[in-house]
Design an enzyme around this catalytic site. Structure first.
Site, PDB file in Angstrom:
ATOM      1  N   THR A 208       6.056   1.118   3.751  1.00  0.00           N
ATOM      2  CA  THR A 208       5.514   2.398   4.115  1.00  0.00           C
ATOM      3  C   THR A 208       6.506   2.782   5.482  1.00  0.00           C
ATOM      4  OG1 THR A 208       3.242   2.030   3.235  1.00  0.00           O
ATOM      5  CG2 THR A 208       3.429   3.584   4.967  1.00  0.00           C
ATOM      6  N   ARG A 236      -3.310   4.426  -8.779  1.00  0.00           N
ATOM      7  CA  ARG A 236      -3.938   3.649  -7.711  1.00  0.00           C
ATOM      8  C   ARG A 236      -3.363   4.401  -6.287  1.00  0.00           C
ATOM      9  NH1 ARG A 236      -1.351   1.440  -2.846  1.00  0.00           N
ATOM     10  NH2 ARG A 236      -2.493  -0.245  -1.942  1.00  0.00           N
ATOM     11  N   VAL A 237      -4.269   4.527  -5.514  1.00  0.00           N
ATOM     12  CA  VAL A 237      -4.153   5.343  -4.099  1.00  0.00           C
ATOM     13  C   VAL A 237      -4.481   4.274  -2.881  1.00  0.00           C
ATOM     14  CG1 VAL A 237      -4.665   7.166  -2.527  1.00  0.00           C
ATOM     15  CG2 VAL A 237      -4.311   7.729  -4.918  1.00  0.00           C
ATOM     16  N   GLY A 238      -3.477   4.200  -1.963  1.00  0.00           N
ATOM     17  CA  GLY A 238      -3.571   3.233  -0.956  1.00  0.00           C
ATOM     18  C   GLY A 238      -4.308   4.101   0.285  1.00  0.00           C
ATOM     19  N   ASP A 239      -4.240   3.289   1.345  1.00  0.00           N
ATOM     20  CA  ASP A 239      -4.401   3.890   2.640  1.00  0.00           C
ATOM     21  C   ASP A 239      -3.873   5.156   3.348  1.00  0.00           C
ATOM     22  OD1 ASP A 239      -2.567   2.108   2.882  1.00  0.00           O
ATOM     23  OD2 ASP A 239      -3.051   1.728   5.066  1.00  0.00           O
ATOM     24  N   THR A 259       0.626  -0.007   7.958  1.00  0.00           N
ATOM     25  CA  THR A 259       1.150  -0.159   6.810  1.00  0.00           C
ATOM     26  C   THR A 259       0.738  -1.679   6.385  1.00  0.00           C
ATOM     27  OG1 THR A 259       2.930  -1.390   8.281  1.00  0.00           O
ATOM     28  CG2 THR A 259       3.193   0.834   7.646  1.00  0.00           C
ATOM     29  N   GLY A 260       1.074  -1.967   5.139  1.00  0.00           N
ATOM     30  CA  GLY A 260       0.486  -3.308   4.643  1.00  0.00           C
ATOM     31  C   GLY A 260      -0.747  -2.994   3.628  1.00  0.00           C
ATOM     32  N   GLY A 262      -3.253  -1.651   1.830  1.00  0.00           N
ATOM     33  CA  GLY A 262      -3.974  -0.677   2.119  1.00  0.00           C
ATOM     34  C   GLY A 262      -5.361  -0.746   1.701  1.00  0.00           C
TER      35      GLY A 262
HETATM   36  N1  ASP Z   1      -0.381   0.591   2.887  1.00  0.00           N
HETATM   37  C1  ASP Z   1       0.281   0.911   1.636  1.00  0.00           C
HETATM   38  C2  ASP Z   1      -0.502   1.007   0.464  1.00  0.00           C
HETATM   39  O1  ASP Z   1      -1.305   0.169   0.637  1.00  0.00           O
HETATM   40  C3  ASP Z   1       1.594   0.181   1.484  1.00  0.00           C
HETATM   41  C4  ASP Z   1       2.307  -0.282   2.578  1.00  0.00           C
HETATM   42  O2  ASP Z   1       2.136   0.071   3.686  1.00  0.00           O
HETATM   43  O3  ASP Z   1       3.071  -1.523   2.431  1.00  0.00           O
HETATM   44  O4  ASP Z   1       0.070   1.786  -0.125  1.00  0.00           O
END
Ligand code: ASP
Length: 357
Positions: A208, A236-239, A259-260, A262
């Site tokens: 991200t 699917r929806v992340g953070d 990031t990471g 979510g």
């Molecule tokens: N946080 C993002 C999600 O979960 C992905 C990411 O940042 O790596 O969609």
């Protein structure tokens, strides 16, 4: 040893431990604090945003609004086919379709907007800003978001590059040997079984870009934009597009983003919590670390833990406060972030909870 001595010993140890913890916290605060005597604008982002922070800072110096500046900065990465975590060239969902999430927040007006599961539009951050400015809503998703973007003149484009398609196909052909998708034929002379000859198993990946900025006038804005978890279930929806999870701004306090994984950030209202921890007096780095500790402590599903009960996943939090202190932290060592400060852009190491072996 008498009970009294033991008790005194314990209290001494506890006091020493508390003192050490305080010293550590103060050192982190001091390190962040030193950064407050710096020349603005200050812009931070995830490590893939070195050009982003430079461009955003340039825009702010030229008199631009902080939100326009961070969006212009992340637009570079959204358009980059070689960044497989954002916009054009992002890794697709399990059906091979790129679905994008983004959110923006403008400190001076405390206004925000977001889009999720948006297909075929290269710059979801621009659409998120349009949601903020041209509707009475905060979030528009899926087909509705695409129609909304097109109504505002944004052009559709197939976002799946050949490179991303090949990576997705490798995942499809290697993640299970109990379906009908087969890896390419073995080259002549290769004696391995076909499944061994297939490329190494492709893992799900995160990625991200988050970017926050502070102007000389003390205004803050932030944006987070992503293609999200690779090979996700469609829809699917992340953070990233969730205000308060993937990104949050309070113009009186600071800005934060993530990031990471979510799912972990959503469960902890990550960016909002970091801003609130800064409101409570923590430095940006300590606020990020405190949130990450909460995530680690709340992670109890064995599927998500290693043999020492530490999360098997990573989350990175980024924070910038109103006085110009900034910091970032990750669950695992090795994380990095980009920053523009004192007229220069560079990449720095994140603080972390656990050292990788
Ligand atoms: N946080 C993002 C999600 O979960 C992905 C990411 O940042 O790596 O969609």
């Amino acid at each position: 040893m008498s009970e009294g001595v033991t008790r005194r010993g314990f209290l001494g140890t506890a006091a020493a431990a508390a003192a050490t913890a305080n010293i550590r916290a103060n050192l982190a605060a001091a390190a962040d604090g030193m950064r407050s005597h710096t020349v603005r604008p200050i812009v931070i982002s995830s490590a893939n945003g070195l050009e982003t922070v430079t461009e955003a800072a340039r825009k702010i110096r030229d008199g631009g609004d902080t939100l326009d500046a961070v969006i212009a900065g992340v637009n570079i990465v959204e358009a980059d086919p070689n960044d497989h975590s954002v916009g054009y060239g992002g890794l697709p969902n399990e059906d091979g379709v790129v679905e994008l999430d983004a959110s923006v927040m403008h400190g001076p007006t405390h206004n925000c907007g977001s889009v999720a599961a948006l297909r075929n539009i290269m710059h979801p951050s621009r659409v998120a800003k349009l949601v903020m400015e041209r509707t009475d809503h905060v979030m528009i998703v899926g087909q509705g978001a695409l129609r909304f973007a097109k109504a505002h003149g944004l052009r559709e484009k197939d976002l799946l590059t050949d490179d991303a398609r090949r990576i997705w196909m490798k995942w499809k052909e290697s993640h299970s040997d109990r379906d009908d998708w087969l890896a390419p034929q073995k080259p002549p002379g290769d004696t391995r079984k076909r499944s061994d000859a297939a490329a190494t198993k492709t893992e799900f990946t995160y990625g991200t870009i988050h970017c926050s900025a502070l102007s000389a006038a003390g205004d803050l804005s932030a944006v987070t934009t992503t293609s999200g978890l690779s090979y996700k279930i469609p829809g699917r929806v992340g953070d990233s597009p969730i205000i308060g999870a993937g990104m949050y701004v309070d113009n009186e306090i600071g800005a934060a983003g993530s990031t990471g994984r979510g799912e972990a950030v959503i469960k902890h209202c990550g960016a909002f919590a970091v801003v609130e921890l800064m409101r409570g007096g923590l430095s940006p780095t300590d606020a990020c670390l405190t949130l990450l500790k909460r995530i680690a402590n709340h992670t109890t599903d064995p599927r998500l833990l290693d043999d020492r009960r530490r999360p098997r996943f990573d989350v990175k939090m980024y924070a910038l406060n109103k006085s110009g202190e900034f910091g970032a932290a990750s669950i695992w060592s090795g994380g990095r972030f980009a920053v523009h400060v004192n007229g220069e852009s560079r990449v720095e190491s994140c603080s972390y909870l656990f050292k990788r072996d």
